[in-house]
Write an enzyme that holds these catalytic residues in place. Sequence first.
Site, PDB file in Angstrom:
ATOM      1  N   SER A 274       0.805  -1.226   0.000  1.00 26.59           N
ATOM      2  CA  SER A 274       0.000   0.000   0.000  1.00 26.59           C
ATOM      3  C   SER A 274       0.835   1.272   0.000  1.00 26.59           C
ATOM      4  O   SER A 274       0.373   2.319  -0.464  1.00 26.59           O
ATOM      5  CB  SER A 274      -0.933   0.002   1.218  1.00 26.59           C
ATOM      6  OG  SER A 274      -0.192  -0.175   2.421  1.00 26.59           O
TER       7      SER A 274
ATOM      8  N   GLY B  15      -1.933  -4.321   0.969  1.00 23.44           N
ATOM      9  CA  GLY B  15      -2.024  -5.553   1.738  1.00 23.44           C
ATOM     10  C   GLY B  15      -1.085  -6.648   1.289  1.00 23.44           C
ATOM     11  O   GLY B  15      -1.064  -7.732   1.882  1.00 23.44           O
TER      12      GLY B  15
ATOM     13  N   ASN C 168       3.680  -5.733   5.668  1.00 21.50           N
ATOM     14  CA  ASN C 168       2.497  -6.539   6.011  1.00 21.50           C
ATOM     15  C   ASN C 168       2.881  -7.889   6.609  1.00 21.50           C
ATOM     16  O   ASN C 168       2.095  -8.467   7.376  1.00 21.50           O
ATOM     17  CB  ASN C 168       1.612  -6.728   4.771  1.00 21.50           C
ATOM     18  CG  ASN C 168       0.922  -5.437   4.374  1.00 21.50           C
ATOM     19  OD1 ASN C 168       0.263  -4.796   5.180  1.00 21.50           O
ATOM     20  ND2 ASN C 168       1.093  -5.041   3.125  1.00 21.50           N
TER      21      ASN C 168
ATOM     22  N   ASP D 298      -4.889   6.518  10.155  1.00 24.63           N
ATOM     23  CA  ASP D 298      -4.681   5.131  10.586  1.00 24.63           C
ATOM     24  C   ASP D 298      -3.312   4.927  11.217  1.00 24.63           C
ATOM     25  O   ASP D 298      -3.018   3.852  11.742  1.00 24.63           O
ATOM     26  CB  ASP D 298      -4.897   4.150   9.428  1.00 24.63           C
ATOM     27  CG  ASP D 298      -3.896   4.346   8.287  1.00 24.63           C
ATOM     28  OD1 ASP D 298      -2.906   5.086   8.448  1.00 24.63           O
ATOM     29  OD2 ASP D 298      -4.117   3.741   7.208  1.00 24.63           O
TER      30      ASP D 298
END
Length: 218
Positions: free
Chosen positions: A45, A82, A111, A192
């Site tokens: 991402s 992801g 990830n 986030d």
Amino acid sequence: MLNFMLLNFKKTLNIFSALFIVLYFLLASGYAHSASKTILVLGDSLSAEYGLTRGTGWVALLEKKLESKKIDMRVINASISGETSSGGKARLAALLKIHQPTIVIIELGGNDALRGLDLNVSEQNFREMLNMTKDSKAKPLLVAMQIPPNYGKAYTDKFFSMYAKLAKETQSALVPFFLKGVADKPELFQPDRIHLTAEAHPVMLENVWGPLQKLLRR
């Protein structure tokens, strides 16, 4: 006699015409091959413009930088939000075959850590991706990541040192730390607290540009 000479002349002309056409296409083919140099970005991402306006991520900025410097390289962004090292490894062979890149930038691993995956598996995935890239005659550029200390010192240290270890082992180029200059600036993160804002991406590009520039010169 005159007809015979004219006939021979026409045959000779046809032969030269055919040779010229063959030579033209050989030269055109060679030029196209030399001109069609490609940078393939295999990332997650952070490279896929997650939460950003299209065209503001570091990969898009790289395209603009190459263009401004009149460097004839196209950029293929094969990044997926992801993505893990396992997913990247599974996709890489097909990407190499389709795009036949000159340089492959591998920006993965974050990830893997977020999911607490076995780093021995991650390390082997990276090793295979780097070797696949080199076997295809492309030049790999491995982008190193760091993770917060709350994952535990042993895991954190092993994760970060994995990149330098693999770069040395496979003689691959390395970006020492992708988020240098932004990781310690909370204002450059999206809500986030994982993904970066558009303001951080020029810095991320500069972190990649130094090692990448050396590969472009080879």
